[in-house]
Design a protein around this motif. Structure first.
Motif, PDB file in Angstrom:
ATOM      1  N   MET A  28      16.579  62.340  -7.996  1.00  0.00           N
ATOM      2  CA  MET A  28      15.494  63.022  -8.697  1.00  0.00           C
ATOM      3  C   MET A  28      16.015  64.000  -9.740  1.00  0.00           C
ATOM      4  N   GLY A  29      17.360  64.110  -9.806  1.00  0.00           N
ATOM      5  CA  GLY A  29      17.950  64.942 -10.846  1.00  0.00           C
ATOM      6  C   GLY A  29      17.952  66.422 -10.566  1.00  0.00           C
ATOM      7  N   ARG A  30      17.784  66.785  -9.287  1.00  0.00           N
ATOM      8  CA  ARG A  30      17.780  68.199  -8.937  1.00  0.00           C
ATOM      9  C   ARG A  30      19.215  68.643  -8.666  1.00  0.00           C
ATOM     10  N   VAL A  31      19.750  69.467  -9.554  1.00  0.00           N
ATOM     11  CA  VAL A  31      21.124  69.934  -9.400  1.00  0.00           C
ATOM     12  C   VAL A  31      21.119  71.367  -8.925  1.00  0.00           C
ATOM     13  N   ALA A  32      22.206  71.767  -8.318  1.00  0.00           N
ATOM     14  CA  ALA A  32      22.302  73.127  -7.802  1.00  0.00           C
ATOM     15  C   ALA A  32      22.401  74.124  -8.950  1.00  0.00           C
ATOM     16  N   ALA A  33      21.820  75.279  -8.749  1.00  0.00           N
ATOM     17  CA  ALA A  33      21.903  76.337  -9.746  1.00  0.00           C
ATOM     18  C   ALA A  33      23.301  76.942  -9.724  1.00  0.00           C
ATOM     19  N   SER A  34      23.577  77.787 -10.715  1.00  0.00           N
ATOM     20  CA  SER A  34      24.925  78.317 -10.825  1.00  0.00           C
ATOM     21  C   SER A  34      25.323  79.153  -9.612  1.00  0.00           C
ATOM     22  N   GLU A  35      24.302  79.783  -8.940  1.00  0.00           N
ATOM     23  CA  GLU A  35      24.651  80.589  -7.780  1.00  0.00           C
ATOM     24  C   GLU A  35      24.751  79.774  -6.518  1.00  0.00           C
ATOM     25  N   GLY A  36      24.651  78.467  -6.611  1.00  0.00           N
ATOM     26  CA  GLY A  36      24.785  77.607  -5.435  1.00  0.00           C
ATOM     27  C   GLY A  36      23.431  77.203  -4.908  1.00  0.00           C
ATOM     28  N   PRO A  37      23.418  76.392  -3.829  1.00  0.00           N
ATOM     29  CA  PRO A  37      22.168  75.946  -3.260  1.00  0.00           C
ATOM     30  C   PRO A  37      21.308  77.115  -2.812  1.00  0.00           C
ATOM     31  N   HIS A  38      19.990  76.889  -2.727  1.00  0.00           N
ATOM     32  CA  HIS A  38      19.026  77.905  -2.327  1.00  0.00           C
ATOM     33  C   HIS A  38      19.328  78.408  -0.924  1.00  0.00           C
ATOM     34  N   ARG A  39      18.889  79.614  -0.620  1.00  0.00           N
ATOM     35  CA  ARG A  39      19.160  80.202   0.692  1.00  0.00           C
ATOM     36  C   ARG A  39      18.529  79.395   1.825  1.00  0.00           C
ATOM     37  N   VAL A  40      17.403  78.754   1.537  1.00  0.00           N
ATOM     38  CA  VAL A  40      16.790  77.915   2.565  1.00  0.00           C
ATOM     39  C   VAL A  40      17.722  76.758   2.921  1.00  0.00           C
ATOM     40  N   ALA A  41      18.351  76.182   1.911  1.00  0.00           N
ATOM     41  CA  ALA A  41      19.302  75.094   2.155  1.00  0.00           C
ATOM     42  C   ALA A  41      20.502  75.617   2.939  1.00  0.00           C
ATOM     43  N   ALA A  42      20.971  76.814   2.605  1.00  0.00           N
ATOM     44  CA  ALA A  42      22.104  77.392   3.328  1.00  0.00           C
ATOM     45  C   ALA A  42      21.749  77.612   4.789  1.00  0.00           C
ATOM     46  N   ALA A  43      20.532  78.090   5.048  1.00  0.00           N
ATOM     47  CA  ALA A  43      20.105  78.311   6.430  1.00  0.00           C
ATOM     48  C   ALA A  43      20.001  76.994   7.186  1.00  0.00           C
ATOM     49  N   THR A  44      19.457  75.977   6.514  1.00  0.00           N
ATOM     50  CA  THR A  44      19.274  74.677   7.167  1.00  0.00           C
ATOM     51  C   THR A  44      20.606  74.002   7.461  1.00  0.00           C
ATOM     52  N   TYR A  45      21.431  73.875   6.438  1.00  0.00           N
ATOM     53  CA  TYR A  45      22.726  73.223   6.620  1.00  0.00           C
ATOM     54  C   TYR A  45      23.642  74.035   7.533  1.00  0.00           C
ATOM     55  N   GLY A  46      23.592  75.363   7.420  1.00  0.00           N
ATOM     56  CA  GLY A  46      24.422  76.208   8.254  1.00  0.00           C
ATOM     57  C   GLY A  46      24.079  76.058   9.728  1.00  0.00           C
ATOM     58  N   THR A  47      22.793  76.035  10.045  1.00  0.00           N
ATOM     59  CA  THR A  47      22.367  75.869  11.440  1.00  0.00           C
ATOM     60  C   THR A  47      22.765  74.500  11.968  1.00  0.00           C
ATOM     61  N   LEU A  48      22.519  73.459  11.164  1.00  0.00           N
ATOM     62  CA  LEU A  48      22.902  72.108  11.580  1.00  0.00           C
ATOM     63  C   LEU A  48      24.419  71.992  11.723  1.00  0.00           C
ATOM     64  N   GLY A  49      25.158  72.624  10.801  1.00  0.00           N
ATOM     65  CA  GLY A  49      26.617  72.582  10.873  1.00  0.00           C
ATOM     66  C   GLY A  49      27.138  73.258  12.128  1.00  0.00           C
ATOM     67  N   GLY A  50      26.604  74.435  12.442  1.00  0.00           N
ATOM     68  CA  GLY A  50      27.020  75.137  13.649  1.00  0.00           C
ATOM     69  C   GLY A  50      26.690  74.354  14.906  1.00  0.00           C
ATOM     70  N   PHE A  51      25.510  73.747  14.921  1.00  0.00           N
ATOM     71  CA  PHE A  51      25.071  72.971  16.080  1.00  0.00           C
ATOM     72  C   PHE A  51      25.947  71.741  16.287  1.00  0.00           C
ATOM     73  N   THR A  52      26.146  70.962  15.238  1.00  0.00           N
ATOM     74  CA  THR A  52      26.904  69.720  15.373  1.00  0.00           C
ATOM     75  C   THR A  52      28.381  69.958  15.622  1.00  0.00           C
ATOM     76  N   THR A  53      28.934  71.037  15.080  1.00  0.00           N
ATOM     77  CA  THR A  53      30.348  71.299  15.345  1.00  0.00           C
ATOM     78  C   THR A  53      30.562  71.733  16.786  1.00  0.00           C
ATOM     79  N   MET A  54      29.593  72.420  17.372  1.00  0.00           N
ATOM     80  CA  MET A  54      29.741  72.859  18.750  1.00  0.00           C
ATOM     81  C   MET A  54      29.625  71.708  19.728  1.00  0.00           C
ATOM     82  N   VAL A  55      28.682  70.795  19.493  1.00  0.00           N
ATOM     83  CA  VAL A  55      28.433  69.752  20.488  1.00  0.00           C
ATOM     84  C   VAL A  55      29.340  68.546  20.334  1.00  0.00           C
ATOM     85  N   ALA A  56      29.913  68.314  19.128  1.00  0.00           N
ATOM     86  CA  ALA A  56      30.706  67.096  18.969  1.00  0.00           C
ATOM     87  C   ALA A  56      31.773  67.164  17.884  1.00  0.00           C
ATOM     88  N   ASN A  57      32.096  68.361  17.379  1.00  0.00           N
ATOM     89  CA  ASN A  57      33.062  68.459  16.270  1.00  0.00           C
ATOM     90  C   ASN A  57      32.651  67.573  15.106  1.00  0.00           C
TER      91      ASN A  57
END
Length: 246
Positions: free
Chosen positions: A121-150
């Motif tokens: 859809m052509g949505r690129v990240a802004a210069s300051e990086g992905p939105h904080r909502v994306a950081a919260a979502t990916y960060g939570t999923l990253g923490g969860f998946t790394t704990m349960v299965a690396n």
């Protein structure tokens, strides 16, 4: 010393090389190592055994790419990652191995689909990086998946790809992220009983393969162009996610 057949040792050696390679060249490939360890060893023991090898590879990756990390992105992710790790600890108490694998597989495929859709859809990240909502979502999923299965590599790879990091900034940011997170997981893993004496012996045998893979990855990273790098990350992520589902 764990009593394993020769082909099991061969597979673990290959997985150890992939661990080193994934930390210094192709992050998504780490999911293949997760899959191999889970196929050869009991699921929870494989998680603890693999964790220590990942930490060894993290140290090499940090040494090689320490100057290329984006600390603003890492600090933005930190609170959500902590929440994800704690959720992962609770999930390990409540779920069996089958539920763990299938849940992570669904999460990975969903993350891939969303990332590819955003790109189309052509949505690129802004210069300051992905939105904080994306950081919260990916960060939570990253923490969860790394704990349960690396298995946070693919999740965080999708986040860093969305940020449009160059190859070295991608690898440097990922190196510091996983070094900090994996070391923080050690006390939880000991408490859960998934780091065991036989696993430590196995790690001692496999560490040289991790080191060799790390140096191989360093050699490859300087020869990968951006487009090929991103395709490899996405491709390995899809393979790993499908394995966890089937």
């Amino acid at each position: 010393m764990p009593d394993l057949a020769w082909f099991a040792w061969a597979l673990l050696g290959l997985a150890a090389v992939i661990v080193g390679l994934s930390k210094t060249a192709v992050p998504g490939a780490g999911t293949l190592a997760v899959a191999i360890f889970a196929a050869v060893l009991p699921a929870k023991q494989s998680t603890g055994t693999l964790l220590l090898l990942l930490i060894v590879a993290d140290l090499f990756a940090v040494t090689m790419y320490r100057r290329h990390a984006n600390w603003r992105v890492l600090l933005r992710l930190a609170p959500a990652v902590v929440v994800g790790i704690l959720l992962g600890v609770l999930f390990l108490f409540a779920a069996n191995d089958e539920w763990v694998k299938r849940t992570i597989g669904v999460i990975l495929l969903t993350v891939i689909a969303v990332t590819l859709l955003r790109r189309r859809m052509g949505r690129v990240a802004a210069s300051e990086g992905p939105h904080r909502v994306a950081a919260a979502t990916y960060g939570t999923l990253g923490g969860f998946t790394t704990m349960v299965a690396n298995a946070a590599g693919p999740v965080m790879s999708m986040y860093f790809l969305a940020a449009r990091f160059p190859v070295k900034e991608f690898l440097g940011t990922a190196a510091w992220f996983f070094a900090i997170v994996n070391i923080a997981k050690v006390p939880f893993s000991v408490g859960l009983g998934i780091i065991t004496p036989p696993g430590l012996v196995l790690d001692l045998v496999l560490v040289p393969f991790v080191v060799g893979g790390a140096f191989l990855g360093r050699w490859l990273a300087g020869r990968l162009d951006q487009v090929l790098f991103e395709r490899l990350v996405i491709g390995f992520t899809i393979v790993g996610a499908v394995y966890l589902l089937v």
